[in-house]
Scaffold this active site. Structure first.
Site, short mmCIF file in Angstrom:
data_model
loop_
_atom_site.label_atom_id
_atom_site.label_comp_id
_atom_site.label_asym_id
_atom_site.label_seq_id
_atom_site.Cartn_x
_atom_site.Cartn_y
_atom_site.Cartn_z
N HIS A 1 0.83 -1.21 0.00
CA HIS A 1 0.00 0.00 0.00
C HIS A 1 0.86 1.27 0.00
O HIS A 1 0.53 2.25 0.65
CB HIS A 1 -0.98 -0.01 1.19
CG HIS A 1 -2.08 -1.00 1.00
ND1 HIS A 1 -3.29 -0.66 0.45
CD2 HIS A 1 -2.14 -2.34 1.23
CE1 HIS A 1 -4.06 -1.74 0.39
NE2 HIS A 1 -3.38 -2.77 0.85
N GLU B 1 -6.02 -0.05 -16.85
CA GLU B 1 -6.63 -0.75 -15.72
C GLU B 1 -7.40 0.21 -14.80
O GLU B 1 -8.50 -0.09 -14.36
CB GLU B 1 -5.58 -1.53 -14.91
CG GLU B 1 -6.21 -2.35 -13.78
CD GLU B 1 -5.36 -3.51 -13.30
OE1 GLU B 1 -4.40 -3.90 -14.01
OE2 GLU B 1 -5.65 -4.03 -12.22
N ASP C 1 2.75 -2.90 -10.57
CA ASP C 1 2.66 -4.17 -11.29
C ASP C 1 3.14 -4.03 -12.73
O ASP C 1 3.89 -4.87 -13.24
CB ASP C 1 1.21 -4.67 -11.32
CG ASP C 1 0.66 -4.91 -9.93
OD1 ASP C 1 1.41 -4.76 -8.95
OD2 ASP C 1 -0.54 -5.22 -9.83
N SER D 1 -3.18 -9.59 -14.35
CA SER D 1 -3.78 -8.48 -15.11
C SER D 1 -2.69 -7.61 -15.74
O SER D 1 -2.78 -7.28 -16.93
CB SER D 1 -4.71 -7.64 -14.22
OG SER D 1 -4.04 -7.12 -13.10
#
Ligand code: ADP
Ligand code: MG
Length: 384
Positions: free
Chosen positions: A34, A158, A170, A126
């Site tokens: 986070h 995304e 990512d 993803s």
């Protein structure tokens, strides 16, 4: 999944054309939970599992995409409305849209998607799909993008098209991966520094609890708001502060005493986690895997107690893992409320570790977990 030759044959059979082939890896984050949306630093690695996209151009403006994993073909014109709101093909159409936004002349294409990054397993299937698709569509358009621009377009796909307000970790990890290295990423400057990770000494083992929480997305967005709340309180006194990345806990601890307890603990996690990421990168640099492991355990405690994004399943997986022989550290990875843990394990113990952890977790929960030992792999590229 079968080799690349099998995929090429399948492509010819389905689409009657000769494809170009592209691949992009999944990732796992060692530490830095986070932190990306607080513009801080994270320490992921690209893994040795890829999403492959085979592609050939069409004469019209349609995208026709077959996913092997979903055993389904989706087809639409580039500008047309899409099937279901959460359909997997939105990741592909989103990438086509995001590339168009930065001036890539995306044209129609036939695409075959085949991935050995399991969807929803904490390994970012993803991002692997987005980055591989972006390379394919830009490649067919004859455009070569730098890797940071590629990652940014995929993140936009995304967050703005699919509707998951994800950070950029990512996609950057998938673009910049290097064998035998983790990546120290500065999520504000999009700067990536490879740090050695010796697979002959340690393995990274991802353990999927096979649990997820329906409220994960709303809780994720609430955490983002709580961090923004902390930044507003700091900026009222230090206007130069634009994100939690601009402060340390030592600088704001006394100020935070008057804040609501929740906001104070969220800020303590994020600032503490950024300090742990720097300490972890330094430990990796010296090959000190014991210290890295300890930092991972501290990170888990902070994510559980201060940030409150862990779950019973994640805590159990961490507790079971940390008691096993050869383990150096364990923590939840990804957004939380379910999903996976990441474990740092001595190389010679990794096989037994995976088997024992699976048995113990199944014994306690009745759920068979998915456990994957990973090595740091190469970033996305066309396969020539
Ligand atoms: P994660 O990225 O952690 O694996 P996400 O929920 O972010 O989990 O992304 C998973 C989604 O990505 C799937 O539900 C699907 O929509 C899409 N996806 C991933 N891999 C494939 C694939 N091989 N074929 C089609 N869609 C895929
Ligand atoms: Mg994802």
């Amino acid at each position: 999944m079968g080799g690349l030759d099998t995929l090429r044959q399948e492509f010819r059979r389905r689409f009657g054309a000769e494809p170009r082939a592209f691949r992009a890896p999944g990732r796992v984050n060692l530490i830095g939970g986070h932190v990306d949306y607080n513009e801080g630093w994270v320490l992921p690695l690209a893994i040795d599992r890829d999403c492959f996209v085979l592609a050939s151009a069409r004469a019209d403006r349609r995208l026709r995409i077959h996913s092997r994993e979903f055993d389904e073909t989706a087809e639409a014109t580039l500008t047309a409305p899409l099937p279901g709101e959460h359909h997997w093909s939105r990741y592909v159409f989103g990438v086509a849209w995001a590339l168009g936004e930065i001036g890539v002349p995306v044209a129609g294409a036939d695409l075959l998607v085949a991935s050995d990054v399991p969807p929803g397993g904490g390994l970012s299937s993803s991002a692997a799909l987005e980055v591989s698709t972006a390379l394919a569509l830009a490649g067919l358009a004859g455009v070569s993008l730098d890797r940071a621009a590629l990652a940014r377009a995929c993140q936009r796909a995304e967050s703005e098209f699919v509707g998951m307000r994800c950070g950029i970790m990512d996609q950057l990890a998938s673009c910049f991966g290097q064998p035998d290295h983790a990546l120290l990423i500065d999520c504000r400057r999009l700067d990536v520094r490879p740090v050695p990770l010796d697979s002959s000494r340690v393995r990274v083992v991802v353990a999927n609890t096979m649990t997820s929480h329906a409220l994960a997305a709303s809780a994720y967005n609430r955490r983002r708001e709580e961090c923004e709340d902390a930044v507003r309180r700091i900026a009222a006194i230090k206007p130069e502060v634009g994100a939690l990345r601009d402060v340390t806990w030592e600088q704001i601890a006394s100020l935070a005493e008057s804040w609501p307890d929740t906001v104070r603990r969220r800020a303590r996690h994020v600032t503490g986690e950024m300090a742990r990421v720097h300490a972890a990168a330094a430990a990796l640099e010296r090959g000190d895997y014991e210290s890295l492991g300890r930092l991972m355990l501290e990170a888990h405690r902070s994510l559980d107690e201060d940030y409150e994004v862990s779950s019973a399943g994640l805590n159990l997986m961490v507790e079971l893992g940390r008691e096993l022989p050869g383990v150096l550290g364990a923590r939840m990875t990804g957004g939380g409320f379910g999903g996976s843990t990441v474990n740092l394990v001595r190389a010679e113990a990794a096989g037994d570790f995976a088997a024992s952890l699976a048995r113990l977790y199944e014994g306690r929960t009745g759920i068979v977990p998915q456990i994957t030992a990973c090595r740091p792999g190469d970033g996305a590229a066309e396969i020539l």
